[in-house]
Design a protein around this motif. Structure first.
Motif, PDB file in Angstrom:
ATOM      1  N   HIS A   1       6.665  -0.025  73.686  1.00  0.00           N
ATOM      2  CA  HIS A   1       6.403   0.861  74.658  1.00  0.00           C
ATOM      3  C   HIS A   1       5.070   0.791  75.419  1.00  0.00           C
TER       4      HIS A   1
ATOM      5  N   ALA B   1       5.773  -0.037  79.276  1.00  0.00           N
ATOM      6  CA  ALA B   1       5.030   1.065  80.308  1.00  0.00           C
ATOM      7  C   ALA B   1       4.156   0.546  80.996  1.00  0.00           C
TER       8      ALA B   1
ATOM      9  N   THR C   1       4.674   0.202  84.924  1.00  0.00           N
ATOM     10  CA  THR C   1       3.830   0.926  85.839  1.00  0.00           C
ATOM     11  C   THR C   1       3.056   0.158  86.865  1.00  0.00           C
TER      12      THR C   1
END
Length: 440
Positions: free
Chosen positions: A192, A196, A200
């Motif tokens: 994660h 992530a 992003t």
């Protein structure tokens, strides 16, 4: 040994096996009757009493006390009639052993008293001058009872060892399941944090490239587009290298040396603003595919630079030396997730983020504060599950970012508090304990 270790009351086919034993004891009694001269020869009454003393042995393990009484009821008149005294001895010893092996010590002592009393009385009438015979009979009775009690205690000892081994095996299995669950949680947290952050940044840079292409087609800024695409490619390479590094940790121990050799061959020193546990995979430094040591405080500079490229103004301040690798990796991941949330949910183009790390009084204090418009519920390290930065946005879905940061802090014995800032924006504060003795 298996016969001794098995509980006689629950052994399979015990009645059938006792029937075979009864036949063997009866054959032995017949042999003794024919070969030993220790009393009157057996007549019809003597053979009948002898048979009556052997037949109950078939159920000796089902009803040990009743069998002993039945044997005694036949053996007592047999000895009173002064028949061959050696013949019923095997059947009597088997009945005594069964009572001692299946009962308590108290019952065995009571049985010894009940058996020795009538036996000594009968022997005093049949052989008044046989003091040596009295000692011999008493010795045999006590020895058989002692052997039965010893067998029962040994059986209980073996059963306790087996029970402890089974309990230890269950404990090992539970511990293995717990470690598997913790490892799955750790892998999910690592993936994660990695994906992530990378996704992003890719999303922000893709938006920049799309804006440059559509804003003014006649005055296309090819250099800006190329720079945005290069940033995307670099982020992909970095994410791929860090993902590979994370997965290599899961390899078997026998491959650890070769993996370490590959990392040492491919890694190069990274740059950063303070000492830590190693260069960050997120920095894009090291080998061409971004592989390198696990992240630490040395990689915070690269995280800040990546956030600046994404459009945020980042102020980084690090005052921490000699931070252990585990605490440095936890701090790196917390800052990485906090910057990702700030860039993703900040809600303004002139977003500014302040990142500070300070080691004092045995604690590493990590603070990440932004002035964005996103809001969220406060989450403490000792409390409930939280929702992600930007909860107030329309249609937003709670994520695992704050929960992951809290787990990162808790993994090294620390705490984390996250929520709206004192005035505007969002604030993340983590306190990670530092060991008293620095690892060598």
């Amino acid at each position: 040994m298996a016969v001794v270790n098995r509980d006689p009351l629950t052994a399979p086919h015990r009645t059938r096996n006792d029937a075979f034993l009864t036949v063997g004891v009866a054959v032995l009694a017949v042999v003794l009757a024919l070969l030993v001269d220790d009393g009157l020869p057996l007549g019809p009454r003597g053979w009948a009493l002898l048979a009556g003393a052997h037949v109950p042995l078939v159920w000796r393990r089902s009803r040990p006390l009743l069998v002993l009484f039945a044997v005694a009821a036949c053996v007592t008149p047999y000895h009173v009639l002064d028949y061959n005294h050696a013949v019923p001895v095997p059947a009597t010893l088997v009945a005594l052993y069964t009572v001692a092996a299946t009962g308590t010590v108290r019952r065995s002592l009571l049985t010894a008293v009940l058996v020795l009393g009538p036996t000594l009385i009968i022997n005093s009438f049949t052989n008044p001058d046989g003091a040596l015979e009295l000692l011999r009979i008493s010795g045999w009775v006590i020895a058989v009872l002692f052997f039965g009690v010893d067998a029962r205690l040994y059986r209980q000892y073996v059963a306790s060892i087996v029970e402890r081994a089974e309990r230890a095996e269950r404990t090992r299995e539970e511990e293995a399941r717990r470690r598997v669950a913790e490892e799955r949680l750790r892998i999910a947290r690592d993936l994660h944090d990695l994906l992530a952050h990378s996704i992003t940044l890719i999303g922000v840079r893709t938006s920049v490239a799309a804006h440059v292409l559509t804003a003014d087609p006649d005055r296309l800024d090819r250099e800006a587009v190329a720079q945005a695409l290069d940033d995307i490619a670099e982020t992909c390479r970095t994410a791929r290298g860090e993902l590979r590094t994370t997965l290599e940790v899961l390899r078997a121990n026998e491959a650890s040396e070769s993996v370490a050799g590959e990392r040492e061959w491919g890694a190069e020193p990274g740059s950063g603003s303070s000492s830590g546990s190693g260069s960050s995979p997120g920095s894009g430094l090291g080998s061409p595919d971004g592989r390198g040591p696990l992240p630490g405080l040395d990689g915070l500079g690269a995280l800040a630079e990546a956030a600046r490229v994404a459009g945020a103004e980042v102020e980084l301040s690090v005052h921490a030396d000699g931070v252990p690798p585990s605490v440095g990796a936890a701090a790196y991941r917390i800052v990485q997730e906090a910057l990702t949330n700030a860039v993703r949910h900040g809600g303004r183009e002139d977003l500014s983020v302040r990142v500070g790390l300070r080691a004092a009084e045995g604690t590493l204090r990590v603070t990440v504060t932004d002035d964005g418009t996103g809001t969220g519920h406060r989450v403490s390290g000792a409390g409930r599950n939280g929702v992600g930065h930007g909860q107030g946005a329309v249609g937003s879905t709670p994520g695992f970012g704050l929960v992951g940061m809290r787990e990162r802090a808790r993994s090294v014995g620390g705490t984390l508090d996250a929520g709206p800032g004192p005035t505007v924006g969002f604030e993340v504060i983590a306190e990670l304990p530092l060991p008293r003795e620095e690892p060598s």
